[in-house]
Design a protein around this motif. Structure first.
Motif, PDB file in Angstrom:
ATOM      1  N   ALA A  21       0.938  -1.407   0.104  1.00 41.30           N
ATOM      2  CA  ALA A  21       0.023  -0.035  -0.109  1.00 41.30           C
ATOM      3  C   ALA A  21       0.986   1.396  -0.018  1.00 41.30           C
ATOM      4  CB  ALA A  21      -0.904  -0.014   1.391  1.00 41.30           C
ATOM      5  N   LEU A  22       2.156   1.287   0.559  1.00 41.61           N
ATOM      6  CA  LEU A  22       2.953   2.540   0.757  1.00 41.61           C
ATOM      7  C   LEU A  22       3.538   2.752  -0.577  1.00 41.61           C
ATOM      8  CD1 LEU A  22       4.874   1.542   4.276  1.00 41.61           C
ATOM      9  CD2 LEU A  22       3.226   3.855   3.796  1.00 41.61           C
ATOM     10  N   VAL A  23       3.859   1.578  -1.441  1.00 46.68           N
ATOM     11  CA  VAL A  23       4.674   1.700  -2.580  1.00 46.68           C
ATOM     12  C   VAL A  23       3.324   2.334  -3.662  1.00 46.68           C
ATOM     13  CG1 VAL A  23       5.854   0.841  -4.496  1.00 46.68           C
ATOM     14  CG2 VAL A  23       6.314  -0.009  -2.134  1.00 46.68           C
ATOM     15  N   LEU A  24       2.295   1.825  -3.510  1.00 41.64           N
ATOM     16  CA  LEU A  24       1.027   2.292  -4.562  1.00 41.64           C
ATOM     17  C   LEU A  24       0.984   3.947  -4.312  1.00 41.64           C
ATOM     18  CD1 LEU A  24      -0.604   1.689  -6.645  1.00 41.64           C
ATOM     19  CD2 LEU A  24      -2.508   1.197  -4.693  1.00 41.64           C
ATOM     20  N   LEU A  25       0.971   4.169  -3.018  1.00 43.24           N
ATOM     21  CA  LEU A  25       0.838   5.542  -2.836  1.00 43.24           C
ATOM     22  C   LEU A  25       1.810   6.655  -3.360  1.00 43.24           C
ATOM     23  CD1 LEU A  25      -0.862   7.745  -0.949  1.00 43.24           C
ATOM     24  CD2 LEU A  25       0.896   7.136   0.940  1.00 43.24           C
ATOM     25  N   MET A  26       2.942   6.065  -3.486  1.00 46.51           N
ATOM     26  CA  MET A  26       4.091   6.701  -4.159  1.00 46.51           C
ATOM     27  C   MET A  26       3.841   7.411  -5.732  1.00 46.51           C
ATOM     28  SD  MET A  26       7.585   4.461  -3.307  1.00 46.51           S
ATOM     29  CE  MET A  26       8.458   5.820  -3.981  1.00 46.51           C
ATOM     30  N   THR A  27       2.900   6.654  -6.255  1.00 44.82           N
ATOM     31  CA  THR A  27       2.387   7.105  -7.541  1.00 44.82           C
ATOM     32  C   THR A  27       1.612   8.282  -7.602  1.00 44.82           C
ATOM     33  OG1 THR A  27       2.879   4.844  -8.473  1.00 44.82           O
ATOM     34  CG2 THR A  27       1.430   6.438  -9.909  1.00 44.82           C
ATOM     35  N   PRO A  28       0.479   8.166  -6.638  1.00 38.16           N
ATOM     36  CA  PRO A  28      -0.040   9.752  -6.594  1.00 38.16           C
ATOM     37  C   PRO A  28       0.669  10.662  -5.857  1.00 38.16           C
ATOM     38  CG  PRO A  28      -1.455   7.779  -5.681  1.00 38.16           C
ATOM     39  CD  PRO A  28      -0.115   7.341  -5.996  1.00 38.16           C
ATOM     40  N   GLY A  29       1.630  10.216  -5.039  1.00 38.89           N
ATOM     41  CA  GLY A  29       2.426  11.206  -4.545  1.00 38.89           C
ATOM     42  C   GLY A  29       3.496  11.891  -5.435  1.00 38.89           C
ATOM     43  N   LEU A  30       3.990  11.035  -6.561  1.00 42.07           N
ATOM     44  CA  LEU A  30       4.655  11.369  -7.479  1.00 42.07           C
ATOM     45  C   LEU A  30       4.100  12.290  -8.595  1.00 42.07           C
ATOM     46  CD1 LEU A  30       7.418  11.092  -9.215  1.00 42.07           C
ATOM     47  CD2 LEU A  30       6.269   9.328 -10.633  1.00 42.07           C
ATOM     48  N   ALA A  31       2.648  12.159  -8.676  1.00 44.54           N
ATOM     49  CA  ALA A  31       1.821  13.039  -9.450  1.00 44.54           C
ATOM     50  C   ALA A  31       1.725  14.329  -8.936  1.00 44.54           C
ATOM     51  CB  ALA A  31       0.530  12.397  -9.644  1.00 44.54           C
ATOM     52  N   LEU A  32       1.402  14.443  -7.629  1.00 42.03           N
ATOM     53  CA  LEU A  32       1.361  15.641  -7.008  1.00 42.03           C
ATOM     54  C   LEU A  32       2.937  16.567  -7.004  1.00 42.03           C
ATOM     55  CD1 LEU A  32      -0.622  15.003  -3.769  1.00 42.03           C
ATOM     56  CD2 LEU A  32      -1.288  16.226  -5.578  1.00 42.03           C
ATOM     57  N   PHE A  33       3.775  15.684  -6.803  1.00 42.16           N
ATOM     58  CA  PHE A  33       5.234  16.269  -7.118  1.00 42.16           C
ATOM     59  C   PHE A  33       5.429  16.912  -8.341  1.00 42.16           C
ATOM     60  CE2 PHE A  33      10.131  15.389  -7.644  1.00 42.16           C
ATOM     61  CZ  PHE A  33      10.493  16.289  -6.544  1.00 42.16           C
ATOM     62  N   TYR A  34       5.144  16.179  -9.405  1.00 38.34           N
ATOM     63  CA  TYR A  34       5.174  16.535 -10.771  1.00 38.34           C
ATOM     64  C   TYR A  34       4.279  17.542 -11.003  1.00 38.34           C
ATOM     65  CZ  TYR A  34       8.489  12.743 -12.525  1.00 38.34           C
ATOM     66  OH  TYR A  34       9.514  11.936 -12.659  1.00 38.34           O
ATOM     67  N   ALA A  35       3.152  17.551 -10.541  1.00 36.21           N
ATOM     68  CA  ALA A  35       2.010  18.551 -10.981  1.00 36.21           C
ATOM     69  C   ALA A  35       2.466  19.924 -10.427  1.00 36.21           C
ATOM     70  CB  ALA A  35       0.702  18.175 -10.542  1.00 36.21           C
ATOM     71  N   GLY A  36       2.970  20.095  -9.361  1.00 37.65           N
ATOM     72  CA  GLY A  36       3.401  21.265  -8.701  1.00 37.65           C
ATOM     73  C   GLY A  36       4.379  22.002  -9.462  1.00 37.65           C
ATOM     74  N   MET A  37       5.372  21.121 -10.179  1.00 40.89           N
ATOM     75  CA  MET A  37       6.592  21.676 -10.955  1.00 40.89           C
ATOM     76  C   MET A  37       6.170  22.179 -12.391  1.00 40.89           C
ATOM     77  SD  MET A  37       9.950  19.378  -9.814  1.00 40.89           S
ATOM     78  CE  MET A  37       9.456  17.761  -9.930  1.00 40.89           C
TER      79      MET A  37
END
Length: 426
Positions: free
Chosen positions: A14-30
């Motif tokens: 579950a933690l690793v799956l959460l990384m992809t939405p986290g990455l989405a926010l990380f990229y979207a903010g940039m």
């Protein structure tokens, strides 16, 4: 089957799956405001596409019994055949192991999207994702971790949690696509600053949180190795952050939030392959090295004229290479169960093995991705039109916008239903 190991791997998945939405926010903010939703969509659609491909054939080819000289697995588990609830991989259910490995494949594909942000056709991305997963990620995962894979079983190179299949493949692929698609309109001329730094920091925090499942979960058990990998992950993220800020302060005179987020990610990238092979001291040095080197590497795109929009090459390719190679310097027998690095009496042998693995994976990945990208570009086109790029992919592709610019910028627009403001009386 061990219930403690199973419980930990469920949480880690579950933690690793959460990384992809986290990455989405990380990229979207940039990115700039006109492509925020498109950036989010590229990550989220990767979850769906890679899952279907993995369940259909990806797992079988990556982790099935080897069929061709350590290069690819078999077809025994197509459609997840034979993976019932009683099937066990080590001390955990095989179906859980397969799901855990699926989350790695998902985030790897999503990472590539940052290199081509603001200018890639969404339809082309939908074609690229499943083909890349099968042609690049699956073979390299088999080489690195699969039964009989040549990197692990014949070469003897070490990769605990994904420096080769995740970091180097995503970085090398990002570079290949940058060269095919070309730079953004206004590259090296217009300011292309992150539009939302708090979103970047939130995404980085979620990535860091998920990374504990990524690295410590790769021990496949609730044990001492998982605990050591967990601590190494935390330590390297911290020194990566500090190393990047140190460079910014000396070079630019200002430590930035974007630098802090990027430095932490650089340290986490570098410790990914090595977290189960090095001591705490090695983890601290690896994270610091990545934070410093990657802070310079992200500027190479301006020198060599490839537009890596969100620094996938500068952070993931360079950081992955650093972490994978330094196993050959800092590996300790108490973590690896045998192989030792240069500093601990192992000589140059392990370093040489790590170097061969890095060169082989980077070369294979770049070549296959470049060929696949060229094929897509010449058939359906990989780059959005100039008009779409200028207007923004959110509106032209998804018919949505992340922000109501009128309300945010100047208040509610005056319409026939909105009375005009009255002048103040003297």
């Amino acid at each position: 089957m061990d219930t403690g190991d199973t419980a930990w791997l469920l949480a880690a998945t579950a933690l690793v799956l959460l990384m992809t939405p986290g990455l989405a926010l990380f990229y979207a903010g940039m990115v700039r405001t006109k492509s925020v939703l498109n950036m989010l969509m590229m990550s989220f659609v990767a979850i769906a596409l890679v899952t279907v491909v993995w369940l259909a054939a990806g797992y079988s080819l990556a982790f099935g019994e080897d069929t061709v000289a350590g290069l690819i697995g078999g077809l025994d588990h197509l459609g997840m055949a034979g993976l019932g609830p009683d099937s066990v991989q080590g001390t955990v259910p095989t179906v859980l192991f397969a799901t855990f490995q699926l989350t790695f494949a998902i985030v790897t594909v999503a990472l590539i999207s940052g290199a081509i942000a603001d200018r890639a056709k969404f339809g082309a991305w939908l074609v690229f994702v499943p083909l890349w997963a099968l042609l690049v990620y699956v073979p390299v995962a088999h080489w690195t971790w699969g039964p009989g894979g040549w990197i692990l079983n014949h070469l003897g190179a070490l990769d605990f949690a994904g420096g080769l299949p995740v970091e180097i493949t995503s970085g090398a692929s990002g570079l290949a696509l940058c060269l095919i698609i070309g730079p953004r309109l206004g590259f090296k001329k217009d300011a292309m600053r992150p539009h939302n730094l708090p979103m970047v920091m939130l995404g980085a925090g979620l990535l860091w949180f998920g990374w504990f499942g990524f690295n410590a979960g790769s021990a496949l058990g609730a044990n001492g190795l998982a605990a050591a990998a967990f601590l190494n992950t935390l330590a390297a993220g911290c020194t990566g952050l500090l190393g990047w800020l140190f460079v910014e302060q000396r070079r630019d005179g200002h430590p930035t939030t974007l630098g802090a987020a990027s430095g932490a990610v650089a340290g986490l990238v570098a410790i990914t392959p090595s977290c189960g092979s090095v001591s705490l001291l090695g983890a601290l040095v690896i994270g610091l090295t990545a934070g410093i080197v990657c802070s310079y590497a992200v500027s190479w795109k301006f020198r060599f004229n490839y537009d890596d929009s969100l620094d996938v090459v500068g952070v993931h390719l360079v950081g992955g290479i650093i972490g994978t190679l330094l196993i050959g310097v800092f590996a300790v027998a108490e973590m690896t169960g045998g192989p030792e690095g240069l500093l601990y009496g192992g000589g140059l042998a392990q370093l040489g093995k790590q170097l061969v693995a890095v060169v082989a994976v980077a070369a294979y990945t770049f070549g296959v991705t470049y060929g696949l990208g060229k094929l897509i570009d010449r058939t359906i086109g990989f780059r959005a039109s100039e008009e779409q790029e200028h207007t923004g992919l959110d509106l032209t592709v998804h018919a949505e916008t992340a922000y109501d610019h009128g309300v945010l910028g100047h208040g509610a627009p005056v319409t026939s239903a909105t009375p005009a403001p009255q002048k103040a009386k003297a």
